[in-house]
Design an enzyme around this catalytic site. Structure first.
Site, PDB file in Angstrom:
ATOM      1  N   CYS A   1      88.619 -55.530 148.321  1.00 30.88           N
ATOM      2  CA  CYS A   1      89.951 -54.693 147.956  1.00 30.88           C
ATOM      3  C   CYS A   1      90.840 -54.384 149.197  1.00 30.88           C
ATOM      4  O   CYS A   1      90.391 -53.591 150.153  1.00 30.88           O
ATOM      5  CB  CYS A   1      89.162 -53.414 147.547  1.00 30.88           C
ATOM      6  SG  CYS A   1      88.038 -53.564 146.176  1.00 30.88           S
TER       7      CYS A   1
ATOM      8  N   CYS B   1      90.871 -50.729 150.685  1.00 30.76           N
ATOM      9  CA  CYS B   1      89.908 -50.133 151.031  1.00 30.76           C
ATOM     10  C   CYS B   1      89.327 -49.958 152.438  1.00 30.76           C
ATOM     11  O   CYS B   1      88.825 -51.179 152.955  1.00 30.76           O
ATOM     12  CB  CYS B   1      88.635 -50.359 150.098  1.00 30.76           C
ATOM     13  SG  CYS B   1      87.237 -49.568 150.120  1.00 30.76           S
TER      14      CYS B   1
ATOM     15  N   CYS C   1      80.437 -35.768 142.813  1.00 26.59           N
ATOM     16  CA  CYS C   1      80.680 -37.125 142.618  1.00 26.59           C
ATOM     17  C   CYS C   1      80.259 -37.824 143.827  1.00 26.59           C
ATOM     18  O   CYS C   1      80.579 -37.655 145.058  1.00 26.59           O
ATOM     19  CB  CYS C   1      82.370 -37.405 142.557  1.00 26.59           C
ATOM     20  SG  CYS C   1      82.516 -39.166 142.043  1.00 26.59           S
TER      21      CYS C   1
ATOM     22  N   CYS D   1      78.513 -37.024 138.836  1.00 25.92           N
ATOM     23  CA  CYS D   1      79.535 -38.285 138.601  1.00 25.92           C
ATOM     24  C   CYS D   1      78.843 -39.326 139.751  1.00 25.92           C
ATOM     25  O   CYS D   1      78.677 -38.865 140.666  1.00 25.92           O
ATOM     26  CB  CYS D   1      80.923 -37.813 138.875  1.00 25.92           C
ATOM     27  SG  CYS D   1      82.320 -39.440 138.747  1.00 25.92           S
TER      28      CYS D   1
ATOM     29  N   CYS E   1      85.266 -41.991 133.593  1.00 25.28           N
ATOM     30  CA  CYS E   1      86.360 -41.772 134.485  1.00 25.28           C
ATOM     31  C   CYS E   1      86.957 -42.584 135.448  1.00 25.28           C
ATOM     32  O   CYS E   1      86.122 -43.767 135.777  1.00 25.28           O
ATOM     33  CB  CYS E   1      85.685 -40.858 135.910  1.00 25.28           C
ATOM     34  SG  CYS E   1      86.684 -40.284 137.187  1.00 25.28           S
TER      35      CYS E   1
HETATM   36  N1  SAM Z   1      82.659 -49.320 145.371  1.00 24.60           N
HETATM   37  C1  SAM Z   1      82.743 -48.719 143.994  1.00 24.60           C
HETATM   38  C2  SAM Z   1      84.062 -49.477 143.225  1.00 24.60           C
HETATM   39  O1  SAM Z   1      84.733 -50.191 143.796  1.00 24.60           O
HETATM   40  O2  SAM Z   1      84.301 -49.279 142.096  1.00 24.60           O
HETATM   41  C3  SAM Z   1      83.099 -47.302 144.184  1.00 24.60           C
HETATM   42  C4  SAM Z   1      83.775 -46.827 145.586  1.00 24.60           C
HETATM   43  S1  SAM Z   1      85.406 -47.156 145.547  1.00 24.60           S
HETATM   44  C5  SAM Z   1      85.827 -46.470 146.985  1.00 24.60           C
HETATM   45  C6  SAM Z   1      86.116 -45.899 144.276  1.00 24.60           C
HETATM   46  C7  SAM Z   1      87.760 -45.929 144.573  1.00 24.60           C
HETATM   47  O3  SAM Z   1      88.226 -45.244 145.316  1.00 24.60           O
HETATM   48  C8  SAM Z   1      88.397 -47.251 144.260  1.00 24.60           C
HETATM   49  O4  SAM Z   1      88.254 -47.699 143.011  1.00 24.60           O
HETATM   50  C9  SAM Z   1      89.883 -47.059 144.591  1.00 24.60           C
HETATM   51  O5  SAM Z   1      90.398 -46.385 143.429  1.00 24.60           O
HETATM   52  C10 SAM Z   1      89.692 -45.638 145.606  1.00 24.60           C
HETATM   53  N2  SAM Z   1      90.141 -46.029 146.622  1.00 24.60           N
HETATM   54  C11 SAM Z   1      89.569 -46.621 147.707  1.00 24.60           C
HETATM   55  N3  SAM Z   1      90.367 -46.725 148.804  1.00 24.60           N
HETATM   56  C12 SAM Z   1      91.460 -46.013 148.337  1.00 24.60           C
HETATM   57  C13 SAM Z   1      92.548 -45.703 149.246  1.00 24.60           C
HETATM   58  N4  SAM Z   1      92.663 -46.306 150.631  1.00 24.60           N
HETATM   59  N5  SAM Z   1      93.524 -44.920 148.640  1.00 24.60           N
HETATM   60  C14 SAM Z   1      93.491 -44.710 147.445  1.00 24.60           C
HETATM   61  N6  SAM Z   1      92.445 -44.698 146.650  1.00 24.60           N
HETATM   62  C15 SAM Z   1      91.223 -45.252 147.141  1.00 24.60           C
HETATM   63  C1  DTB Z   2      88.633 -41.924 142.737  1.00 24.57           C
HETATM   64  O1  DTB Z   2      89.564 -42.456 142.044  1.00 24.57           O
HETATM   65  N1  DTB Z   2      89.190 -41.795 143.902  1.00 24.57           N
HETATM   66  C2  DTB Z   2      88.073 -41.431 144.973  1.00 24.57           C
HETATM   67  C3  DTB Z   2      86.949 -41.350 143.801  1.00 24.57           C
HETATM   68  N2  DTB Z   2      87.587 -41.887 142.658  1.00 24.57           N
HETATM   69  C4  DTB Z   2      85.698 -42.177 144.415  1.00 24.57           C
HETATM   70  C5  DTB Z   2      88.101 -42.171 146.054  1.00 24.57           C
HETATM   71  C6  DTB Z   2      89.234 -42.052 147.265  1.00 24.57           C
HETATM   72  C7  DTB Z   2      88.851 -42.660 148.426  1.00 24.57           C
HETATM   73  C8  DTB Z   2      89.945 -42.558 149.309  1.00 24.57           C
HETATM   74  C9  DTB Z   2      89.838 -43.292 150.427  1.00 24.57           C
HETATM   75  C10 DTB Z   2      88.440 -43.038 151.357  1.00 24.57           C
HETATM   76  O2  DTB Z   2      88.336 -41.593 151.578  1.00 24.57           O
HETATM   77  O3  DTB Z   2      87.735 -43.863 151.673  1.00 24.57           O
HETATM   78 FE1  SF4 Z   3      86.200 -52.244 146.976  1.00 23.44          FE
HETATM   79 FE2  SF4 Z   3      85.906 -50.322 148.716  1.00 23.44          FE
HETATM   80 FE3  SF4 Z   3      84.668 -50.162 146.363  1.00 23.44          FE
HETATM   81 FE4  SF4 Z   3      84.043 -51.949 148.088  1.00 23.44          FE
HETATM   82  S1  SF4 Z   3      83.814 -49.602 148.220  1.00 23.44           S
HETATM   83  S2  SF4 Z   3      84.217 -52.472 145.996  1.00 23.44           S
HETATM   84  S3  SF4 Z   3      85.554 -52.605 149.130  1.00 23.44           S
HETATM   85  S4  SF4 Z   3      86.611 -50.289 146.681  1.00 23.44           S
END
Ligand code: SAM
Ligand code: DTB
Ligand code: SF4
Length: 334
Positions: free
Chosen positions: A74, A77, A114, A145, A205
């Protein structure tokens, strides 16, 4: 112009849920974005007041229970293993530490806790300790959550049996733009997990990220897709991209892709209008948006936030700053 876009949700008799969620086409949502700003906000505020207590805000606190080392790609991320972001890969947290964090969140005023894990999806052996965490957090009187990635058959049911109230799984962007941001899984995979969550009887969610370089039409397509889930998600996080050095979406084209804050507000308003009963959460990026833009987002119908100093790996406004903001705006925690 306003009269040309039907107030579709109003066709349902007051207090009764329509048999099927109203459908919004991408063009319908683009038309919302194109309204004069004041008309859009008035419309969002009108819908908001019909379905919610207007000055109430729901507070969710996030905890990263398993940080970094994720195999996915992603582009936004900081927890993807392949990008050099300085986020270390850690083991799954101990339940005692998780429950201590949940107690602190409750004491600070959060109503939902969460728990996020940097997994593509949980292995069955990973799930057992998470089920214990869910039971423990629930016993504290908090809503629960989890966001653990893609779920395999049986896993959603196990989470539901443990008492999980909400599962967070974001569509993130439009089906068309998704491939620009993630290649290790597809949109259909996300939808499949959302189906499993619904099938197991949990609340959904589901939201996305704005400011990844996507054109307006893709923002509108994300909102249309979310609103067409049947039923729409109970909770809709709208994240402003937090640009993390080392990720592919950091400082793209010298910052030329960064989104205008008012366009972000329009996205919140479009979510509110198309998903009138959902909680729309002003999610990641609040620190960067500042108080005035946050206030506009609340006016546009956001009625939930992530509350506490950290999101998963990045910062969030501290609790004292948020309490001051609530006092300034007359917002009351739900
Ligand atoms: N690994 C799982 C997944 O991808 O569904 C759960 C954790 S993931 C970090 C949850 C969400 O955080 C992602 O779907 C994304 O929408 C959000 N997210 C991650 N990095 C972000 C960023 N740099 N800015 C804004 N939202 C972010
Ligand atoms: C969502 O939509 N935003 C949150 C939660 N669900 C898990 C995560 C935001 C992550 C922002 C980047 C970070 O802190 O790593
Ligand atoms: Fe993608 Fe980050 Fe979730 Fe891994 S933790 S699946 S890199 S959003």
């Amino acid at each position: 112009m306003l009269d040309e876009i039907p107030l579709r949700h109003e066709s349902a008799p007051a207090g009764r849920r329509p048999a099927r969620a109203p459908r919004w086409s991408v063009d319908d949502v683009v038309a919302l974005y194109e309204l004069p700003f004041a008309d859009l906000l008035h419309r969002a505020q009108t819908v908001h007041r019909e379905h919610h207590r207007p000055n109430e805000i729901q507070l969710s606190t996030l905890l990263s229970i398993k940080t970094g080392g994720c195999p996915e790609d992603c582009g936004y991320c900081p927890q993807a293993q392949r990008y050099h972001t300085g986020v270390e890969s850690g083991a799954l947290m101990d339940i005692g530490a998780v429950l201590a964090a949940a107690c602190a969140a409750k004491d600070a005023g959060a109503t939902r806790f969460c728990m996020g894990a940097a997994w593509r999806g949980p292995k069955d052996r990973d799930l057992e300790p998470v089920l214990d965490m869910i039971r423990g957090v629930k016993a504290l009187g908090l809503e629960t959550c989890c966001t653990l990635g893609m779920l395999k058959e049986g896993q959603a049911e196990a989470l539901a049996r443990a008492g999980l109230d909400y599962y967070n799984h974001n569509l993130d962007t439009s089906p068309e733009f998704y491939g620009e941001v993630v290649s290790t899984r597809g949109y259909e995979d996300r939808l499949e997990t959302l189906d499993r969550v619904r099938g197991a009887g949990m609340h959904v969610c589901c939201g996305g990220i704005v400011g990844m370089g996507e054109p307006r039409r893709d923002r509108a397509a994300l909102i249309a897709k979310l609103a067409s889930l049947d039923p729409p998600p109970e909770s809709v996080p709208i994240n402003h991209l937090v640009q993390v050095p080392g990720t592919p979406l950091h400082d793209r084209h010298g910052g030329a892709c960064a989104i205008d804050p008012l366009e972000f507000v329009r996205t919140v308003a479009a979510a509110r209008i198309t998903m009138p009963r959902s909680r729309v959460r002003l999610s990641a990026g609040r620190r960067e948006l500042g108080e005035a833009v946050q206030a506009l987002c609340f006016l546009a119908g956001a009625n939930s936030i992530f509350y506490g100093e950290r999101l998963l790996t990045t910062g969030n406004p501290d609790v004292d700053a948020d309490r001051e903001l609530f006092a300034k705006l007359g917002l009351v925690p739900a």
